[in-house]
Design a protein around this motif. Sequence first.
Motif, short mmCIF file in Angstrom:
data_model
loop_
_atom_site.label_atom_id
_atom_site.label_comp_id
_atom_site.label_asym_id
_atom_site.label_seq_id
_atom_site.Cartn_x
_atom_site.Cartn_y
_atom_site.Cartn_z
N TYR A 240 0.85 -1.19 0.00
CA TYR A 240 0.00 0.00 0.00
C TYR A 240 0.88 1.24 0.00
CZ TYR A 240 -3.80 3.12 1.71
OH TYR A 240 -4.73 4.13 1.87
N VAL A 241 0.77 2.06 -1.04
CA VAL A 241 1.55 3.28 -1.17
C VAL A 241 0.60 4.46 -1.35
CG1 VAL A 241 1.85 2.91 -3.66
CG2 VAL A 241 3.40 4.44 -2.46
N THR A 242 0.93 5.57 -0.70
CA THR A 242 0.11 6.77 -0.81
C THR A 242 1.00 7.98 -1.09
OG1 THR A 242 0.25 7.47 1.51
CG2 THR A 242 -1.43 5.83 0.96
N THR A 243 0.43 8.96 -1.77
CA THR A 243 1.02 10.29 -1.78
C THR A 243 0.32 11.10 -0.70
OG1 THR A 243 -0.61 11.27 -3.28
CG2 THR A 243 1.31 10.20 -4.29
N ALA A 244 0.88 12.28 -0.40
CA ALA A 244 0.09 13.24 0.36
C ALA A 244 -1.09 13.64 -0.52
CB ALA A 244 0.93 14.46 0.68
N ILE A 245 -2.22 13.95 0.10
CA ILE A 245 -3.33 14.45 -0.71
C ILE A 245 -3.15 15.96 -0.87
CG2 ILE A 245 -4.97 12.60 -0.31
CD1 ILE A 245 -6.16 14.19 1.99
N SER A 246 -3.32 16.42 -2.10
CA SER A 246 -3.00 17.81 -2.45
C SER A 246 -4.07 18.77 -1.96
CB SER A 246 -2.85 17.93 -3.96
OG SER A 246 -1.84 17.07 -4.44
N ASP B 48 -7.23 17.14 -0.47
CA ASP B 48 -7.57 17.50 0.91
C ASP B 48 -8.35 18.81 0.83
OD1 ASP B 48 -7.57 18.32 3.54
OD2 ASP B 48 -5.43 18.73 3.62
N GLU B 49 -9.67 18.75 0.97
CA GLU B 49 -10.52 19.85 0.53
C GLU B 49 -11.12 20.71 1.63
OE1 GLU B 49 -13.22 18.34 -2.48
OE2 GLU B 49 -11.74 16.84 -3.03
N HIS B 50 -10.79 20.44 2.89
CA HIS B 50 -11.36 21.22 3.98
C HIS B 50 -10.36 22.25 4.49
CE1 HIS B 50 -14.12 17.55 4.60
NE2 HIS B 50 -14.82 18.52 4.05
N GLY B 51 -10.80 23.07 5.43
CA GLY B 51 -9.91 24.01 6.07
C GLY B 51 -10.15 25.45 5.65
N LEU B 52 -9.53 26.35 6.43
CA LEU B 52 -9.74 27.78 6.24
C LEU B 52 -9.22 28.27 4.89
CD1 LEU B 52 -10.71 30.44 7.40
CD2 LEU B 52 -8.53 30.65 8.62
N LYS B 53 -8.11 27.70 4.43
CA LYS B 53 -7.58 28.14 3.13
C LYS B 53 -8.58 27.94 2.02
CE LYS B 53 -3.72 25.78 2.95
NZ LYS B 53 -2.41 25.24 2.48
N MET B 54 -9.30 26.84 2.04
CA MET B 54 -10.30 26.57 1.00
C MET B 54 -11.45 27.56 1.09
SD MET B 54 -9.29 24.24 -1.05
CE MET B 54 -10.79 23.70 -1.85
N VAL B 55 -11.85 27.89 2.31
CA VAL B 55 -12.93 28.86 2.50
C VAL B 55 -12.51 30.21 1.92
CG1 VAL B 55 -14.29 30.11 4.21
CG2 VAL B 55 -13.82 27.68 4.54
N THR C 135 -11.55 14.30 0.44
CA THR C 135 -11.94 14.32 1.86
C THR C 135 -13.36 14.79 2.07
OG1 THR C 135 -10.91 16.50 2.11
CG2 THR C 135 -9.59 14.58 2.69
N THR C 136 -14.03 15.21 1.02
CA THR C 136 -15.45 15.55 1.11
C THR C 136 -16.34 14.31 0.93
OG1 THR C 136 -15.30 16.18 -1.22
CG2 THR C 136 -15.23 17.95 0.41
N ALA C 137 -15.76 13.15 0.67
CA ALA C 137 -16.54 11.93 0.44
C ALA C 137 -17.19 11.45 1.73
CB ALA C 137 -15.64 10.83 -0.13
N PRO C 138 -18.44 10.99 1.68
CA PRO C 138 -19.13 10.54 2.90
C PRO C 138 -18.40 9.44 3.65
CG PRO C 138 -20.71 10.83 1.11
CD PRO C 138 -19.35 10.99 0.50
N TRP D 186 -5.64 18.68 9.64
CA TRP D 186 -4.67 17.58 9.56
C TRP D 186 -5.21 16.28 10.14
CZ3 TRP D 186 -0.81 16.81 6.48
CH2 TRP D 186 -0.21 17.91 5.86
N VAL D 187 -6.10 16.33 11.12
CA VAL D 187 -6.75 15.09 11.58
C VAL D 187 -7.54 14.50 10.42
CG1 VAL D 187 -8.39 14.07 13.19
CG2 VAL D 187 -6.90 15.93 13.95
N ASP D 188 -8.30 15.35 9.79
CA ASP D 188 -9.13 14.97 8.64
C ASP D 188 -8.26 14.45 7.48
OD1 ASP D 188 -10.78 15.05 6.37
OD2 ASP D 188 -11.08 17.21 6.44
N ALA D 189 -7.21 15.19 7.15
CA ALA D 189 -6.39 14.83 5.99
C ALA D 189 -5.66 13.51 6.20
CB ALA D 189 -5.38 15.94 5.69
#
Length: 516
Positions: free
Chosen positions: A6-12, A50-57, A95-98, A228-231
């Motif tokens: 199992y390999v992952t990148t950081a989510i952008s 990674d779609e949440h957080g103040l920056k996105m708002v 990260t917006t996925a249910p 970061w908990v979410d991401a």
Amino acid sequence: MAEPFYVTTAISYPNGAPHIGHAYEAIAADAITRFQRQAGRDVRFQTGTDEHGLKMVQAARAAGQEVADYAAAMSAGFRAMCDRLNISYDRFIRTTAPDHHAATQELWRRMAANGDLYLDRYEGWYSVRDEAFYDEKELVGEGDDRRSPQGTPVEWTAEETWFFRLSRYQQPLLDLYAASPDFIRPDSRRNEVARFVEGGLSDLSVSRTSFDWGVPVPDSPGHVMYVWVDALANYLSGTGWPGDAPERRFWPPDLHLIGKDIVRFHAVYWPAFLMSAGIDLPRSVFGHGFLLHRGEKMSKSIGNVVDPLALADAFGVDALRYFLLREVSFGQDGSYSADAIVTRVNAELANAFGNLVQRTLSFIAKNLDGVLPTPGKVDDADGVLIEEVLVACAGLRAAFGDLLLSQGIEGWLRGVFACNAYIDTAAPWALRKTDLERMHAVLGTLVRAIRLLAIAILPVVPGAAGRVLDQLGAEGRDHAAMDDEGWYARQAASGFRLTAPTPVFPRLELPVEVAA
């Protein structure tokens, strides 16, 4: 069943368009993924946004859009980048996925059940750009010019928040680093993290009330989780955790591939969260370096941020992939420019491997009507070449297995150079007039060598190397196929014929629009 990997990148973070750094990480992870698949592993490769957080708002507000619509549109741009660069991901997670929300909330509940979450008031420094909290001792500058260790602006934040008892995990983390030296790689990153943890850990604020674009904290109205908990939880949710989906077999991850600027989150916060929740830890976190443009860090203010898709359009996907993996010593910072791409790709792909393939297969198509050469008159030099190629390919395999990507390609090139020296010395074009049997042996040896080299380099240039193997009618493309000594005899006996090849690695020209 094959062994899971199992390999992952950081989510952008999609508050802006993808840049070459995003592309570099995705390409590196894809090459590792393809290599492990060749080795027979059951691989799962995950990337995403990674779609949440103040920056996105703030970014959505500046664009005059609803944040959900903005996040969806920007995430689509990152997925399009991956598809354009031939990134063979198994899941592109958002990260917006249910299912991600549900998994993240379950992680929270397990940390709470372990007594590691408590409600208090946070007053301290926060970087919106980093989505990170910083202690006073970590800041640089004074007064209104205070900056984070990354050089980003910080602002004083005061609000009610949930805290995670990170301080409780200082010694367990140090024990982890000592017992598992490969948990953080390369060594320089491990040393930096260990020094940070040894300096003492403060409890971490893990919720926000100043905005509502995030995963709601269970049973705590008005609170959303710290981004970061979410991401970080995406690595869990992407396997179907906490359910019993078949993908659960991939946990724990073998490799989290991330940029060096976010090692702390992955090597301190993430294992502490998992320890708290009673979940097995990842096996390795690898922090790669930055990709610099002509030696300078990319910056919108400087104007040197380059669209990776523009580079792919200008030079080709495989050429871009090859350059980035060959040029940069994996784990260290590296530099790129348009002229460097042209120079490297022309010297090694077009002139060395591409020319070898083209002149060998063209000669067979023209002079033997595409029929694979007979065994002919064997010479010691033939066996010596095949052995050199096998050693070169084995070197790539060993290096890639240890994440030494550039070194692996360098080892592969020794096999390419050996083939070019062999063909120049053997001169099949001259043998056509003097010794047909020897010509057949030379050409057959080269076909065998080209097949081995093409299979070995597939993880780096999957499109182009795949076309070489298509021209040879070579269906087997894993490591086992490289060990198949009987392939050539079977292929020749089958009546297979080569058609006149088209160049797979054309020479590049420096486009005027990207010459800078």
